[in-house]
Scaffold this motif. Structure first.
Motif, PDB file in Angstrom:
ATOM      1  N   ALA A   1      -8.247   2.994 -11.532  1.00 50.45           N
ATOM      2  CA  ALA A   1      -7.124   3.973 -12.075  1.00 50.45           C
ATOM      3  C   ALA A   1      -7.492   5.434 -11.660  1.00 50.45           C
ATOM      4  CB  ALA A   1      -7.037   3.721 -13.559  1.00 50.45           C
ATOM      5  N   GLY A   2      -6.324   6.130 -11.494  1.00 46.46           N
ATOM      6  CA  GLY A   2      -6.391   7.676 -11.432  1.00 46.46           C
ATOM      7  C   GLY A   2      -6.835   7.808 -10.038  1.00 46.46           C
ATOM      8  N   GLU A   3      -6.982   7.062  -8.918  1.00 42.70           N
ATOM      9  CA  GLU A   3      -7.537   7.253  -7.741  1.00 42.70           C
ATOM     10  C   GLU A   3      -6.568   6.880  -6.778  1.00 42.70           C
ATOM     11  OE1 GLU A   3     -11.167   5.265  -6.733  1.00 42.70           O
ATOM     12  OE2 GLU A   3     -11.516   4.940  -8.958  1.00 42.70           O
ATOM     13  N   ILE A   4      -6.959   7.602  -5.348  1.00 42.19           N
ATOM     14  CA  ILE A   4      -6.158   6.895  -4.102  1.00 42.19           C
ATOM     15  C   ILE A   4      -7.237   6.239  -3.162  1.00 42.19           C
ATOM     16  CG2 ILE A   4      -4.608   9.074  -4.284  1.00 42.19           C
ATOM     17  CD1 ILE A   4      -6.339  10.143  -1.828  1.00 42.19           C
ATOM     18  N   ASN A   5      -6.728   5.506  -2.260  1.00 39.78           N
ATOM     19  CA  ASN A   5      -7.692   4.954  -1.310  1.00 39.78           C
ATOM     20  C   ASN A   5      -7.558   5.455  -0.034  1.00 39.78           C
ATOM     21  OD1 ASN A   5      -5.918   3.591   0.521  1.00 39.78           O
ATOM     22  ND2 ASN A   5      -4.950   2.457  -1.368  1.00 39.78           N
ATOM     23  N   HIS A   6      -8.460   5.069   0.829  1.00 41.77           N
ATOM     24  CA  HIS A   6      -8.577   5.762   2.496  1.00 41.77           C
ATOM     25  C   HIS A   6      -8.608   4.453   3.352  1.00 41.77           C
ATOM     26  CE1 HIS A   6      -9.224   9.809   0.972  1.00 41.77           C
ATOM     27  NE2 HIS A   6      -9.786   9.318  -0.299  1.00 41.77           N
ATOM     28  N   GLU A   7      -7.913   3.576   3.233  1.00 39.28           N
ATOM     29  CA  GLU A   7      -7.672   2.470   4.003  1.00 39.28           C
ATOM     30  C   GLU A   7      -6.902   2.501   5.001  1.00 39.28           C
ATOM     31  OE1 GLU A   7      -6.524  -0.875   1.315  1.00 39.28           O
ATOM     32  OE2 GLU A   7      -8.192  -0.281  -0.268  1.00 39.28           O
ATOM     33  N   HIS A   8      -7.270   1.707   6.351  1.00 38.08           N
ATOM     34  CA  HIS A   8      -6.358   1.868   7.302  1.00 38.08           C
ATOM     35  C   HIS A   8      -6.443   3.174   8.216  1.00 38.08           C
ATOM     36  CE1 HIS A   8      -5.076  -2.015   6.301  1.00 38.08           C
ATOM     37  NE2 HIS A   8      -4.863  -1.656   5.194  1.00 38.08           N
ATOM     38  N   GLY A   9      -7.400   4.069   7.830  1.00 37.31           N
ATOM     39  CA  GLY A   9      -7.404   5.448   8.519  1.00 37.31           C
ATOM     40  C   GLY A   9      -6.631   6.554   7.776  1.00 37.31           C
ATOM     41  N   GLY A  10      -6.110   6.224   6.667  1.00 36.70           N
ATOM     42  CA  GLY A  10      -5.097   7.099   5.900  1.00 36.70           C
ATOM     43  C   GLY A  10      -5.405   7.170   4.557  1.00 36.70           C
ATOM     44  N   ARG A  11      -4.440   7.572   3.783  1.00 35.82           N
ATOM     45  CA  ARG A  11      -4.665   7.555   2.067  1.00 35.82           C
ATOM     46  C   ARG A  11      -3.440   6.742   1.724  1.00 35.82           C
ATOM     47  NH1 ARG A  11      -4.371  13.346   0.872  1.00 35.82           N
ATOM     48  NH2 ARG A  11      -2.934  13.364   2.564  1.00 35.82           N
ATOM     49  N   GLY A  12      -3.612   6.099   0.458  1.00 32.22           N
ATOM     50  CA  GLY A  12      -2.661   5.564  -0.167  1.00 32.22           C
ATOM     51  C   GLY A  12      -2.813   5.412  -1.692  1.00 32.22           C
ATOM     52  N   VAL A  13      -1.629   5.298  -2.355  1.00 34.73           N
ATOM     53  CA  VAL A  13      -1.783   5.447  -3.788  1.00 34.73           C
ATOM     54  C   VAL A  13      -0.673   4.088  -4.307  1.00 34.73           C
ATOM     55  CG1 VAL A  13      -0.243   7.279  -4.061  1.00 34.73           C
ATOM     56  CG2 VAL A  13      -1.712   6.505  -6.008  1.00 34.73           C
ATOM     57  N   TYR A  14      -0.984   3.657  -5.111  1.00 33.32           N
ATOM     58  CA  TYR A  14       0.127   2.636  -6.177  1.00 33.32           C
ATOM     59  C   TYR A  14       0.612   3.235  -7.385  1.00 33.32           C
ATOM     60  CZ  TYR A  14      -1.865  -0.744  -2.647  1.00 33.32           C
ATOM     61  OH  TYR A  14      -2.197  -1.265  -1.267  1.00 33.32           O
ATOM     62  N   LEU A  15       1.793   2.882  -7.755  1.00 29.35           N
ATOM     63  CA  LEU A  15       2.203   3.202  -8.990  1.00 29.35           C
ATOM     64  C   LEU A  15       3.551   2.456  -9.356  1.00 29.35           C
ATOM     65  CD1 LEU A  15       4.572   6.436  -8.879  1.00 29.35           C
ATOM     66  CD2 LEU A  15       3.180   5.807  -6.785  1.00 29.35           C
ATOM     67  N   LEU A  16       3.890   2.447 -10.651  1.00 32.04           N
ATOM     68  CA  LEU A  16       4.930   1.611 -10.880  1.00 32.04           C
ATOM     69  C   LEU A  16       6.294   2.670 -11.109  1.00 32.04           C
ATOM     70  CD1 LEU A  16       3.422  -0.463 -13.832  1.00 32.04           C
ATOM     71  CD2 LEU A  16       3.886  -1.151 -11.651  1.00 32.04           C
ATOM     72  N   ASP A  17       7.396   2.299 -10.427  1.00 33.56           N
ATOM     73  CA  ASP A  17       8.765   3.070 -10.486  1.00 33.56           C
ATOM     74  C   ASP A  17       9.262   2.908 -12.053  1.00 33.56           C
ATOM     75  OD1 ASP A  17      10.297   0.636 -10.521  1.00 33.56           O
ATOM     76  OD2 ASP A  17      10.752   0.943  -8.434  1.00 33.56           O
ATOM     77  N   PRO A  18      10.351   3.573 -12.184  1.00 32.48           N
ATOM     78  CA  PRO A  18      10.677   3.340 -13.710  1.00 32.48           C
ATOM     79  C   PRO A  18      11.419   2.010 -14.215  1.00 32.48           C
ATOM     80  CG  PRO A  18      11.849   5.445 -12.633  1.00 32.48           C
ATOM     81  CD  PRO A  18      10.848   4.616 -11.545  1.00 32.48           C
ATOM     82  N   SER A  19      11.639   1.075 -13.247  1.00 36.13           N
ATOM     83  CA  SER A  19      11.939  -0.287 -13.438  1.00 36.13           C
ATOM     84  C   SER A  19      10.762  -1.267 -13.457  1.00 36.13           C
ATOM     85  CB  SER A  19      13.360  -0.741 -12.575  1.00 36.13           C
ATOM     86  OG  SER A  19      14.122  -0.076 -12.951  1.00 36.13           O
TER      87      SER A  19
END
Length: 124
Positions: free
Chosen positions: A94-112
């Motif tokens: 929680a509260g972090e980003i990743n550095h996978e595949h030579g980039g950055r990524g983040v997961y979140l839930l949309d309003p639905s």
């Protein structure tokens, strides 16, 4: 002819709210809407169609490739709004980003409640 992805219909309990959320986060303009669809157009002519389904729907996963400047902007919006986010799809970091595949990524839930992934580097 090469096949090109054109549009998904994304189930939403509030299509207008979903379209606004995606327009703001992805920094795109409004698109013409019709019938029960509220539409947002992203790059390469891909149309996101938000509609209220007639039945309950399971959450889905949608990933968007952003350049680094857009990712920085989006992540600032996510954290400033206090929106929960994770570095992994299992939601253990929680509260972090990743550095996978030579980039950055983040997961979140949309309003639905769909799983939204923002990445700066494609997997392939």
């Amino acid at each position: 002819m090469t096949a090109h992805f054109n549009h998904p219909t994304i189930a939403s309990s509030n299509p207008a709210e979903m379209a606004r959320f995606y327009r703001e986060l992805l920094k795109v303009e409004e698109a013409p809407s019709w019938g029960s669809y509220v539409n947002v157009q992203i790059a390469d002519g891909v149309l996101l169609q938000f509609a209220a389904p007639p039945i309950d729907f399971p959450p889905r996963h949608y990933a968007y490739l952003l350049d680094h400047a857009h990712f920085d902007w989006a992540y600032t919006q996510i954290t400033a709004s206090g929106r929960e986010h994770w570095a992994d799809p299992q939601r253990t970091r929680a509260g972090e980003i990743n550095h996978e595949h030579g980039g950055r990524g983040v997961y979140l839930l949309d309003p639905s409640g769909h799983y939204l992934e923002l990445i700066t580097q494609p997997y392939l």
